[in-house]
Design a protein around this motif. Structure first.
Motif, PDB file in Angstrom:
ATOM      1  N   THR A 267       0.868  -1.186   0.000  1.00 31.91           N
ATOM      2  CA  THR A 267       0.000   0.000   0.000  1.00 31.91           C
ATOM      3  C   THR A 267       0.901   1.231   0.000  1.00 31.91           C
ATOM      4  OG1 THR A 267       0.020   0.007   2.417  1.00 31.91           O
ATOM      5  CG2 THR A 267      -1.874  -1.074   1.360  1.00 31.91           C
ATOM      6  N   CYS A 268       0.335   2.366  -0.239  1.00 31.07           N
ATOM      7  CA  CYS A 268       1.061   3.628  -0.036  1.00 31.07           C
ATOM      8  C   CYS A 268       0.052   4.718   0.304  1.00 31.07           C
ATOM      9  CB  CYS A 268       1.856   4.028  -1.284  1.00 31.07           C
ATOM     10  SG  CYS A 268       2.836   5.522  -1.016  1.00 31.07           S
ATOM     11  N   TRP A 269       0.142   5.197   1.490  1.00 31.24           N
ATOM     12  CA  TRP A 269      -0.727   6.295   1.958  1.00 31.24           C
ATOM     13  C   TRP A 269      -0.488   7.490   1.040  1.00 31.24           C
ATOM     14  CZ3 TRP A 269      -1.463   6.354   7.830  1.00 31.24           C
ATOM     15  CH2 TRP A 269      -2.380   7.334   8.213  1.00 31.24           C
TER      16      TRP A 269
ATOM     17  N   GLY B 263      -0.928  13.404  -1.429  1.00 33.64           N
ATOM     18  CA  GLY B 263      -0.392  14.303  -2.460  1.00 33.64           C
ATOM     19  C   GLY B 263      -1.433  14.703  -3.500  1.00 33.64           C
ATOM     20  N   PRO B 264      -2.251  13.737  -3.975  1.00 33.80           N
ATOM     21  CA  PRO B 264      -3.218  14.091  -5.039  1.00 33.80           C
ATOM     22  C   PRO B 264      -4.451  14.832  -4.523  1.00 33.80           C
ATOM     23  CG  PRO B 264      -2.788  11.694  -4.926  1.00 33.80           C
ATOM     24  CD  PRO B 264      -2.248  12.302  -3.691  1.00 33.80           C
ATOM     25  N   ASN B 265      -4.430  15.245  -3.260  1.00 36.60           N
ATOM     26  CA  ASN B 265      -5.657  15.847  -2.699  1.00 36.60           C
ATOM     27  C   ASN B 265      -6.087  17.149  -3.389  1.00 36.60           C
ATOM     28  OD1 ASN B 265      -6.002  13.755  -0.970  1.00 36.60           O
ATOM     29  ND2 ASN B 265      -5.645  14.880   0.918  1.00 36.60           N
TER      30      ASN B 265
ATOM     31  N   LYS C 215      11.928  -1.625   1.034  1.00 30.24           N
ATOM     32  CA  LYS C 215      12.696  -0.796   1.970  1.00 30.24           C
ATOM     33  C   LYS C 215      11.947   0.495   2.246  1.00 30.24           C
ATOM     34  CE  LYS C 215      17.258  -1.280   0.427  1.00 30.24           C
ATOM     35  NZ  LYS C 215      18.191  -0.605  -0.251  1.00 30.24           N
ATOM     36  N   SER C 216      12.220   1.081   3.379  1.00 32.61           N
ATOM     37  CA  SER C 216      11.654   2.391   3.719  1.00 32.61           C
ATOM     38  C   SER C 216      12.791   3.350   3.971  1.00 32.61           C
ATOM     39  CB  SER C 216      10.826   2.278   4.999  1.00 32.61           C
ATOM     40  OG  SER C 216       9.589   1.677   4.729  1.00 32.61           O
ATOM     41  N   PRO C 217      12.543   4.647   3.837  1.00 40.52           N
ATOM     42  CA  PRO C 217      13.611   5.605   4.181  1.00 40.52           C
ATOM     43  C   PRO C 217      13.943   5.527   5.672  1.00 40.52           C
ATOM     44  CG  PRO C 217      11.571   6.738   3.543  1.00 40.52           C
ATOM     45  CD  PRO C 217      11.335   5.289   3.344  1.00 40.52           C
ATOM     46  N   GLN C 218      15.153   5.990   5.955  1.00 37.16           N
ATOM     47  CA  GLN C 218      15.637   5.941   7.341  1.00 37.16           C
ATOM     48  C   GLN C 218      14.756   6.735   8.296  1.00 37.16           C
ATOM     49  OE1 GLN C 218      19.585   7.360   7.972  1.00 37.16           O
ATOM     50  NE2 GLN C 218      20.188   5.354   8.751  1.00 37.16           N
TER      51      GLN C 218
END
Ligand SMILES: Cc1cc2nc3c(=O)[nH]c(=O)nc-3n(C[C@H](O)[C@H](O)[C@H](O)COP(=O)(O)O)c2cc1C
Length: 212
Positions: free
Chosen positions: A154-156, A159-161, A197-200
């Motif tokens: 998934t990805c919350w 941004g497109p709001n 992976k996720s950012p730090q």
């Protein structure tokens, strides 16, 4: 006890061309609705789009609104910086499922605190903490953790709001609920990459204060 269910969730922006099983989808949505909510108002509604053409159309709506807004900007740097985010607002176009999270009314206006605090400065803080939106966020996080556990990505997305009005209009024949507004969305599907992976994260010491 392992907390791996927390660390297995990552934002996923590329999906395999594989369907989401109906059972899994319903489990994921049920998990969303087990989130806590202020006064147990459960002021959420999820619109699940499985029609690939409609998902593409929503991405196109965001794309067009992006171009429209950019076309009105004179400052070339500002315009280019804004356009750089286009991918991050439209990558869901090829996802098998798109989930739109709507927030319904949360009766902060009828709260006793409004009558009691009146013009008190604290009132602004009650409102800016936005408990009604916090409810939706809790549900989205539940949804994402459940999806990750079942092998989905998934990805919350907020941004497109800037295109929510156009998206709501596009959907109004199929979904229209008095007082409900689109506040976030997430694609759902099997991640293309196996190593996610996720950012730090910031060091814990920077974001916590323990008072003993
Ligand atoms: C409220 C919110 C809005 C977000 N909006 C977007 C978005 O519009 N596009 C996007 O690609 N990622 C978006 N993200 C994902 C973040 O970039 C991501 O959660 C963050 O970089 C941490 O990575 P992780 O989710 O893999 O841990 C959003 C996340 C949150 C919580």
């Amino acid at each position: 006890m392992s907390l791996s269910f927390i660390y297995q969730r990552h934002s996923v922006r590329k999906f395999k061309d594989e369907p989401v099983k109906d059972n899994d989808l319903m489990e994921i949505l049920k998990a969303a609705t087990y989130a806590p909510s202020g006064k147990n108002k459960q002021n959420w509604h999820f619109v699940i789009i499985k029609d690939k053409e409609k998902i593409k159309k929503i991405a196109q709506i965001v794309h067009e609104k992006t171009n429209y807004l950019a076309s009105k900007v004179d400052d070339e740097n500002l315009k280019q910086n804004f356009l750089k985010f286009l991918y991050y607002h439209t990558f869901f176009k090829d996802a098998p499922v798109l989930i739109l999270a709507f927030a319904g009314p949360y009766p902060i206006g009828s709260d006793q605190i409004l009558k009691i605090a009146g013009e008190d400065e604290a009132l602004k803080r009650v409102i800016s903490a936005s408990p009604g939106i916090q409810n939706i966020a809790a549900a989205i996080e539940n949804l994402m953790l459940a999806a990750a556990q079942l092998g989905y990505g998934t990805c919350w997305m907020t941004g497109p709001n800037y295109a929510v009005i156009e998206i709501e209009k596009f959907l109004e024949k199929e979904f229209l609920k008095e007082g409900y507004e689109l506040v976030a969305m997430t694609p759902l599907g099997v991640p293309q990459e196996s190593e996610l992976k996720s950012p730090q994260r910031k060091p814990l010491s920077e974001v916590i204060t323990i008072i003993e």
